[in-house]
Enzyme design. Sequence first.
Site, PDB file in Angstrom:
ATOM      1  N   ARG A 194      -4.092  13.616  -6.579  1.00  0.00           N
ATOM      2  CA  ARG A 194      -4.672  12.384  -6.027  1.00  0.00           C
ATOM      3  C   ARG A 194      -3.943  11.978  -4.745  1.00  0.00           C
ATOM      4  O   ARG A 194      -4.533  11.388  -3.850  1.00  0.00           O
ATOM      5  CB  ARG A 194      -4.548  11.239  -7.049  1.00  0.00           C
ATOM      6  CG  ARG A 194      -5.418  11.419  -8.272  1.00  0.00           C
ATOM      7  CD  ARG A 194      -5.443  10.119  -9.073  1.00  0.00           C
ATOM      8  NE  ARG A 194      -5.673   9.006  -8.154  1.00  0.00           N
ATOM      9  CZ  ARG A 194      -5.303   7.755  -8.424  1.00  0.00           C
ATOM     10  NH1 ARG A 194      -4.717   7.464  -9.554  1.00  0.00           N
ATOM     11  NH2 ARG A 194      -5.533   6.779  -7.563  1.00  0.00           N
ATOM     12  N   CYS A 223      -3.992   1.022 -15.035  1.00  0.00           N
ATOM     13  CA  CYS A 223      -3.619   2.433 -14.937  1.00  0.00           C
ATOM     14  C   CYS A 223      -2.261   2.577 -15.615  1.00  0.00           C
ATOM     15  O   CYS A 223      -1.694   1.608 -16.122  1.00  0.00           O
ATOM     16  CB  CYS A 223      -3.585   2.885 -13.480  1.00  0.00           C
ATOM     17  SG  CYS A 223      -2.200   2.212 -12.583  1.00  0.00           S
ATOM     18  N   ARG A 248      -2.377  -3.846 -13.219  1.00  0.00           N
ATOM     19  CA  ARG A 248      -2.974  -3.814 -11.883  1.00  0.00           C
ATOM     20  C   ARG A 248      -4.086  -4.871 -11.726  1.00  0.00           C
ATOM     21  O   ARG A 248      -5.232  -4.555 -11.459  1.00  0.00           O
ATOM     22  CB  ARG A 248      -3.505  -2.421 -11.559  1.00  0.00           C
ATOM     23  CG  ARG A 248      -2.549  -1.278 -11.815  1.00  0.00           C
ATOM     24  CD  ARG A 248      -1.309  -1.303 -10.935  1.00  0.00           C
ATOM     25  NE  ARG A 248      -1.555  -1.073  -9.535  1.00  0.00           N
ATOM     26  CZ  ARG A 248      -1.674   0.133  -8.987  1.00  0.00           C
ATOM     27  NH1 ARG A 248      -1.632   1.188  -9.753  1.00  0.00           N
ATOM     28  NH2 ARG A 248      -1.872   0.266  -7.698  1.00  0.00           N
ATOM     29  N   ASP A 280       7.111   3.510  -4.745  1.00  0.00           N
ATOM     30  CA  ASP A 280       6.469   4.827  -4.822  1.00  0.00           C
ATOM     31  C   ASP A 280       7.464   5.975  -4.682  1.00  0.00           C
ATOM     32  O   ASP A 280       7.080   7.129  -4.827  1.00  0.00           O
ATOM     33  CB  ASP A 280       5.391   4.957  -3.738  1.00  0.00           C
ATOM     34  CG  ASP A 280       4.251   3.999  -3.973  1.00  0.00           C
ATOM     35  OD1 ASP A 280       3.456   3.782  -3.046  1.00  0.00           O
ATOM     36  OD2 ASP A 280       4.174   3.437  -5.077  1.00  0.00           O
ATOM     37  N   LYS A 313      -1.941   8.555   2.526  1.00  0.00           N
ATOM     38  CA  LYS A 313      -3.017   8.174   1.585  1.00  0.00           C
ATOM     39  C   LYS A 313      -3.227   6.666   1.636  1.00  0.00           C
ATOM     40  O   LYS A 313      -4.355   6.191   1.739  1.00  0.00           O
ATOM     41  CB  LYS A 313      -2.632   8.581   0.165  1.00  0.00           C
ATOM     42  CG  LYS A 313      -3.481   7.936  -0.922  1.00  0.00           C
ATOM     43  CD  LYS A 313      -3.131   8.378  -2.313  1.00  0.00           C
ATOM     44  CE  LYS A 313      -2.005   7.616  -2.932  1.00  0.00           C
ATOM     45  NZ  LYS A 313      -2.355   6.295  -3.495  1.00  0.00           N
ATOM     46  N   ASN A 314      -2.139   5.911   1.594  1.00  0.00           N
ATOM     47  CA  ASN A 314      -2.253   4.460   1.448  1.00  0.00           C
ATOM     48  C   ASN A 314      -2.606   3.738   2.741  1.00  0.00           C
ATOM     49  O   ASN A 314      -2.836   2.525   2.715  1.00  0.00           O
ATOM     50  CB  ASN A 314      -0.977   3.892   0.817  1.00  0.00           C
ATOM     51  CG  ASN A 314      -0.853   4.327  -0.635  1.00  0.00           C
ATOM     52  OD1 ASN A 314      -1.810   4.850  -1.229  1.00  0.00           O
ATOM     53  ND2 ASN A 314       0.319   4.152  -1.212  1.00  0.00           N
TER      54      ASN A 314
HETATM   55  C1  EPZ Z   1      -0.400  -0.450  -3.133  1.00  0.00           C
HETATM   56  O1  EPZ Z   1      -0.975  -0.781  -4.387  1.00  0.00           O
HETATM   57  C2  EPZ Z   1      -0.275   1.064  -3.129  1.00  0.00           C
HETATM   58  N1  EPZ Z   1      -1.597   1.665  -3.273  1.00  0.00           N
HETATM   59  C3  EPZ Z   1       0.611   1.512  -4.290  1.00  0.00           C
HETATM   60  O2  EPZ Z   1       0.773   2.926  -4.203  1.00  0.00           O
HETATM   61  C4  EPZ Z   1       1.983   0.855  -4.119  1.00  0.00           C
HETATM   62  O3  EPZ Z   1       2.816   1.218  -5.197  1.00  0.00           O
HETATM   63  C5  EPZ Z   1       1.822  -0.676  -4.066  1.00  0.00           C
HETATM   64  O4  EPZ Z   1       0.906  -1.026  -2.997  1.00  0.00           O
HETATM   65  C6  EPZ Z   1       3.139  -1.385  -3.821  1.00  0.00           C
HETATM   66  O5  EPZ Z   1       3.699  -0.946  -2.618  1.00  0.00           O
HETATM   67  C7  EPZ Z   1      -2.409   1.729  -2.177  1.00  0.00           C
HETATM   68  O6  EPZ Z   1      -2.046   1.276  -1.100  1.00  0.00           O
HETATM   69  C8  EPZ Z   1      -3.740   2.374  -2.379  1.00  0.00           C
HETATM   70  P1  EPZ Z   1       0.183  -4.574  -4.782  1.00  0.00           P
HETATM   71  P2  EPZ Z   1      -1.511  -2.294  -4.646  1.00  0.00           P
HETATM   72  O7  EPZ Z   1      -1.089  -5.356  -4.726  1.00  0.00           O
HETATM   73  O8  EPZ Z   1      -2.073  -2.846  -3.397  1.00  0.00           O
HETATM   74  C9  EPZ Z   1       0.556  -7.363  -8.594  1.00  0.00           C
HETATM   75  C10 EPZ Z   1       0.826   5.128  -4.983  1.00  0.00           C
HETATM   76  O9  EPZ Z   1       1.583   5.692  -5.800  1.00  0.00           O
HETATM   77  N2  EPZ Z   1      -0.788  -7.853  -8.241  1.00  0.00           N
HETATM   78  O10 EPZ Z   1       1.156  -4.705  -3.663  1.00  0.00           O
HETATM   79  O11 EPZ Z   1      -2.358  -2.255  -5.860  1.00  0.00           O
HETATM   80  C11 EPZ Z   1       0.550  -5.910  -9.031  1.00  0.00           C
HETATM   81  O12 EPZ Z   1       0.225  -5.793 -10.399  1.00  0.00           O
HETATM   82  C12 EPZ Z   1       0.309   3.737  -5.294  1.00  0.00           C
HETATM   83  O13 EPZ Z   1       0.464   5.604  -3.883  1.00  0.00           O
HETATM   84  C13 EPZ Z   1      -1.285  -8.966  -8.909  1.00  0.00           C
HETATM   85  O14 EPZ Z   1      -0.625  -9.535  -9.782  1.00  0.00           O
HETATM   86  O15 EPZ Z   1      -0.145  -3.043  -4.995  1.00  0.00           O
HETATM   87  C14 EPZ Z   1       1.960  -5.477  -8.747  1.00  0.00           C
HETATM   88  O16 EPZ Z   1       2.796  -5.892  -9.814  1.00  0.00           O
HETATM   89  C15 EPZ Z   1       0.755   3.243  -6.665  1.00  0.00           C
HETATM   90  N3  EPZ Z   1      -2.536  -9.432  -8.590  1.00  0.00           N
HETATM   91  C16 EPZ Z   1       2.327  -6.270  -7.492  1.00  0.00           C
HETATM   92  O17 EPZ Z   1       1.382  -7.357  -7.431  1.00  0.00           O
HETATM   93  C17 EPZ Z   1      -3.299  -8.833  -7.619  1.00  0.00           C
HETATM   94  O18 EPZ Z   1      -4.422  -9.320  -7.355  1.00  0.00           O
HETATM   95  C18 EPZ Z   1       2.199  -5.482  -6.202  1.00  0.00           C
HETATM   96  O19 EPZ Z   1       0.901  -4.901  -6.170  1.00  0.00           O
HETATM   97  C19 EPZ Z   1      -2.772  -7.711  -6.953  1.00  0.00           C
HETATM   98  C20 EPZ Z   1      -1.518  -7.239  -7.268  1.00  0.00           C
END
Ligand code: EPZ
Length: 420
Positions: free
Chosen positions: A397, A116, A121, A304, A22-23
């Site tokens: 999802r 969420c 997020r 995850d 998915k990711n």
């Molecule tokens: C991706 O989300 C994945 N989703 C998530 O999978 C996964 O848990 C996550 O990466 C971490 O590996 C997809 O790829 C679609 P991040 P993403 O940006 O990109 C903070 C699942 O269950 N952050 O690496 O949204 C954020 O809040 C999902 O399949 C900011 O502060 O994750 C988090 O604490 C859930 N500002 C940390 O960084 C930003 O602009 C890591 O988030 C962006 C993120």
Amino acid sequence: MDSILVVGGQTLSGTVATSGSKNAALPILFASLLADGEHRFDNVPALKDIDSTELLLAALNCDVERDSHSMRVIVKPPSMAEAPYDLVRKMRASILCLGPLLARYGEARVSLPGGCAIGSRPIDLHVDTMRQLGATVEIEEGYVIARADRLEGARILFEKLTVGGTENALMAATLARGTTVIENAAKEPEVVDLARYLKTMGAKIEGEGSSVITIEGVDKLTPGQHTIVPDRIEAGTLLIAGAITGGAVTVEQCVPQHLRSLIDHLKDCGFEIGQDASSISLASCDRWQASDISTAPYPGFPTDLQAQFMALMTQADGTSVITEGIFENRFMHVQELVRLGADISPMSQVAVVRGDRGGLSGAPVMATDLRASASLILAGLVAKGTTRVNRIYHLDRGYEHLEKKLKSLGANISRVSGSD
Ligand code: EPZ
């Protein structure tokens, strides 16, 4: 709303295949917006998030055809490069269309995704990246509005590791003028798979999978064909399903290299693991030790898989300390596991799981997010009696027919429709 009914006590055994990631599929489908014409994808998982992406691509004037796990996306310029709220609110990963739309059309209007269950997020890192690439970005009436005649290559240093932020930067930089260097880039296999597709389209990228990615901008990209990498989180979930029931399970069509941290922890628990180029085998084992985990960016333990591993630790000998290092609120499954009889004490980012407190007992529980849903199903596999997991739309999802895959391994599991 559908629910999943699980009657505990079956020992799973046999072989099961993983679907596409998915990711990886989500950013790759949005990357198609960078080039007009026909893009073709294989091993695309059948998921609600892919349905949502299809709707958004269609709203952006793309023609999308799906046939089982193959997908054709014919990209044509949209009248307006806008990702509307009613589509984005269904899937926060829609923010990944920001970079491609801005790079290809010089403007993008993308609804703020909203938070969420697992956290606020934010998307500040995505917005900052577009500004560093020379765009003006305003937030108006719940929309990110970005404009740039042409993006300019830049040196981007992510103060905080972000998978989506890295992916948006990578996609946008492919059409920027000049060179972009992304430092402290995410190293997840899904980022590597995205880079692989972008290179098929003609992008000039080096360093993907390391913390420094260099992109030489080009004037134009062309559509390509790509087979999505297997879903490492689904593969890990299926392995844990075998482990928690004490069964012997082989997961095929996966990349063992992508699951090194989980495999190391399962071995730490005392499980015997075999592997070859595309499968991982778990030997049956009726007792296992507790193991501590701290979730971290790849190649660390995946956030995850935290909820799923916690379910396994409720049945371990000893106490496990589970630290969630990525999201601020990813213990929503704890109270539901406690309803099944688990002994877990959550404290902000740490949960202490005491395993040797006897078994679990089936009960109605509520799924709160995608991976929590899987965790509750895994717990139901070993709980005495019947566990009813409600609000299973979360599961759909990100897992393709998980209940069918578990049933093929011997689980007593079924999907029922009805209110909860
Ligand atoms: C991706 O989300 C994945 N989703 C998530 O999978 C996964 O848990 C996550 O990466 C971490 O590996 C997809 O790829 C679609 P991040 P993403 O940006 O990109 C903070 C699942 O269950 N952050 O690496 O949204 C954020 O809040 C999902 O399949 C900011 O502060 O994750 C988090 O604490 C859930 N500002 C940390 O960084 C930003 O602009 C890591 O988030 C962006 C993120």
